[in-house]
Design an enzyme around this catalytic site. Structure first.
Site, PDB file in Angstrom:
ATOM      1  CE1 TYR A   1      -3.619   2.604   0.675  1.00 21.48           C
ATOM      2  CE2 TYR A   1      -2.292   3.320   2.536  1.00 21.48           C
ATOM      3  CZ  TYR A   1      -3.356   3.520   1.675  1.00 21.48           C
ATOM      4  OH  TYR A   1      -4.143   4.652   1.815  1.00 21.48           O
TER       5      TYR A   1
ATOM      6  CG  ASP B   1       5.829   3.610   0.906  1.00 22.85           C
ATOM      7  OD1 ASP B   1       6.141   4.288   1.916  1.00 22.85           O
ATOM      8  OD2 ASP B   1       4.657   3.500   0.501  1.00 22.85           O
TER       9      ASP B   1
ATOM     10  CE  LYS C   1       1.049   4.707   8.465  1.00 23.68           C
ATOM     11  NZ  LYS C   1       1.084   4.002   7.209  1.00 23.68           N
TER      12      LYS C   1
HETATM   13  C1  LIG Z   1       0.455   4.517   5.849  1.00 21.87           C
HETATM   14  C2  LIG Z   1       1.210   4.313   4.597  1.00 21.87           C
HETATM   15  C3  LIG Z   1       1.118   5.201   3.515  1.00 21.87           C
HETATM   16  C4  LIG Z   1       0.142   6.342   3.490  1.00 21.87           C
HETATM   17  O1  LIG Z   1       0.394   7.268   4.486  1.00 21.87           O
HETATM   18  P1  LIG Z   1      -0.789   8.265   4.953  1.00 21.87           P
HETATM   19  O2  LIG Z   1      -0.123   9.173   5.925  1.00 21.87           O
HETATM   20  O3  LIG Z   1      -1.853   7.400   5.530  1.00 21.87           O
HETATM   21  O4  LIG Z   1      -1.262   8.961   3.738  1.00 21.87           O
HETATM   22  C5  LIG Z   1       1.930   5.001   2.429  1.00 21.87           C
HETATM   23  N1  LIG Z   1       2.784   3.974   2.383  1.00 21.87           N
HETATM   24  C6  LIG Z   1       2.894   3.088   3.397  1.00 21.87           C
HETATM   25  C7  LIG Z   1       3.889   1.980   3.298  1.00 21.87           C
HETATM   26  C8  LIG Z   1       2.103   3.219   4.526  1.00 21.87           C
HETATM   27  O5  LIG Z   1       2.189   2.313   5.505  1.00 21.87           O
END
Ligand SMILES: *Cc1c(COP(=O)(O)O)cnc(C)c1O
Length: 427
Positions: free
Chosen positions: A144, A238, A266
């Site tokens: 994701y 990511d 995060k």
């Molecule tokens: C949470 C997440 C996102 C999206 O981040 P948001 O702050 O919710 O937009 C993108 N990539 C990864 C791997 C994530 O865990």
């Protein structure tokens, strides 16, 4: 457990907000039941509006590595607020957090701050396209990367590598440049490079946390790096979730493979809305206003958010051994779950990376999304409901990762294992 206030609050919210929530997973749809409305957090605990207390293994879906209301982060935010909430002009805090991240991540030479992980990824991909002059991107099924159009894709028909939209509202034209590969399967990536001559970048969660916890094999990442180099494509890690969660210096330090761009979020916001993307100087130089690739944000680098991020990352760097402590606790928790499952003949797969843990109710090792889908989600739903009722707050889906914070004590872990023993016995 009395949850009457949460029940009422959820009914009210559903009248006012689609599904009663501002991010879909919070609605508990995949496990059923009533989402708890939260009154406050305290260290390793969440307290709901009925006064119930839970050991929190979600931690706002990752950001709160020091638990709720960490004193130094809270104080940093209060101090920052006193100077003003937002200026839309540069502040020194942005350079301080940038310098800190650059000093910790070997592959980051320059960094740009945004307000969410979604934004970080979306911008990093635009930058990769601008830098390479190519349109196509490769992503992995089960990873994701936020909710931007081009990344909301699912496998198309038959053997096609080009994805189709996974959400209404995303035009097929917007996903036709997104190719899909299988996690931990280098041949599937090779096929993408055969199908498209114009791949700008491959984006991957090097420690996948959004299909449950599924780390990439070291060899696979090394081969991915080699393929990208061979074809002149950029490799994007990511690490919005895994960054500062699995270890201090990022997946590159755990796996030995370096990326061209890293996306963060995060933990770097310490609970405030922060995202970031960074990488090699020559790539970052393409970004506006230095270069032509446009990217902007009214609240980007917000001073209050930077203060929370700085306090968190500083504290992590000064206490790097914290990752070992968190990992030991996560391993103990997963070992306890494994033992309990074995006792009652429940198939369970577990894994740990730093403060991240995951478990699947299935028979064999999970190395991609297809494997993850073999897990017994009904059993997970029962486990989730029973644990919640016993005061243990786990992510409300089989396909999420759990988190240990520094406020999650050994005693809490042992209590959780004890509860899991009882609950596995009844599954
Ligand atoms: C949470 C997440 C996102 C999206 O981040 P948001 O702050 O919710 O937009 C993108 N990539 C990864 C791997 C994530 O865990």
């Amino acid at each position: 457990m009395n949850i009457q206030h949460s029940q009422e609050a959820f009914l009210r919210a559903q009248e006012l907000i689609p599904g009663g929530v501002n991010s879909p997973v919070r609605a508990f749809k995949s496990v059923g039941g009533i989402p708890r409305f939260i009154e406050s957090g305290e260290g390793g605990y969440l307290i709901d509006i009925d006064g119930n207390r839970y050991v929190d293994y979600v931690q706002s879906w990752g950001p709160l590595i020091f638990g709720h209301r960490d004193e130094s982060i809270e104080n940093a935010v209060i101090e920052a607020v006193k100077h003003g909430l937002s200026f839309g002009a540069p502040t020194q805090a942005e350079s301080e957090l940038a310098a800190l991240i650059i000093s910790i991540y070997e592959s980051i030479e320059k960094v740009r701050f945004v307000s969410s992980g979604t934004e970080a990824v979306m911008s990093a991909i635009r930058l990769a396209r601008g830098f390479t002059g190519r349109d196509d991107i490769v992503k992995f099924t089960g990873c994701y990367h936020g909710h931007s159009d081009a990344l909301l894709v699912q496998a198309g028909s038959g053997a096609a590598t080009f994805g189709t939209p996974s959400s209404p509202g995303v035009p097929a034209d917007f996903t036709k440049h997104t190719l899909l590969a299988e996690y931990n399967n280098i041949d599937s990536v090779r096929k993408c490079f055969i199908d498209s001559p114009g791949i700008a970048c491959v984006i991957i969660e090097p420690i996948a946390g959004n299909m449950g916890l599924v780390p990439a094999d070291k060899d696979f990442l090394a081969q991915l790096r080699a393929l990208c180099d061979e074809h002149g494509a950029l490799l994007i890690f990511d690490e919005v979730m895994s960054g500062f969660r699995a270890c201090l210096h990022g997946a590159e330090s755990m796996t030995g493979t370096k990326s061209d761009l890293v996306t963060l979020g995060k933990v770097i916001g310490g609970g405030m809305p922060v995202g970031a993307f960074g990488g090699r100087r020559e790539i970052m130089a393409c970004l506006s206003p230095e270069g032509g690739v446009y990217q902007a944000g009214t609240l980007s680098g917000n001073p209050v958010a930077m203060a929370a991020g700085l306090a968190s990352i500083r504290k992590l760097r000064e206490n790097a051994r914290v990752f070992g402590i968190l990992e030991a606790r996560a391993k103990r928790l997963m070992q306890g779950f494994g033992d309990a499952a074995a006792k009652y003949n429940i198939p369970l797969q577990t894994d740990v990376r730093g403060s991240m843990f995951g478990f699947f109710f299935c028979d064999s090792t999970v190395s991609n999304f297809e494997d993850a889908l073999t897990s017994d989600t009904q059993r997970f739903a029962k486990f989730h409901a029973a644990m919640l009722d016993a005061g243990f707050y786990f992510a409300c889906s089989q396909f999420e990762t759990g988190f240990i914070s520094t406020a999650t004590t050994d005693a809490m872990i042992e209590e959780t294992i004890e509860a899991a023993n009882t609950i596995f016995g009844a599954l």
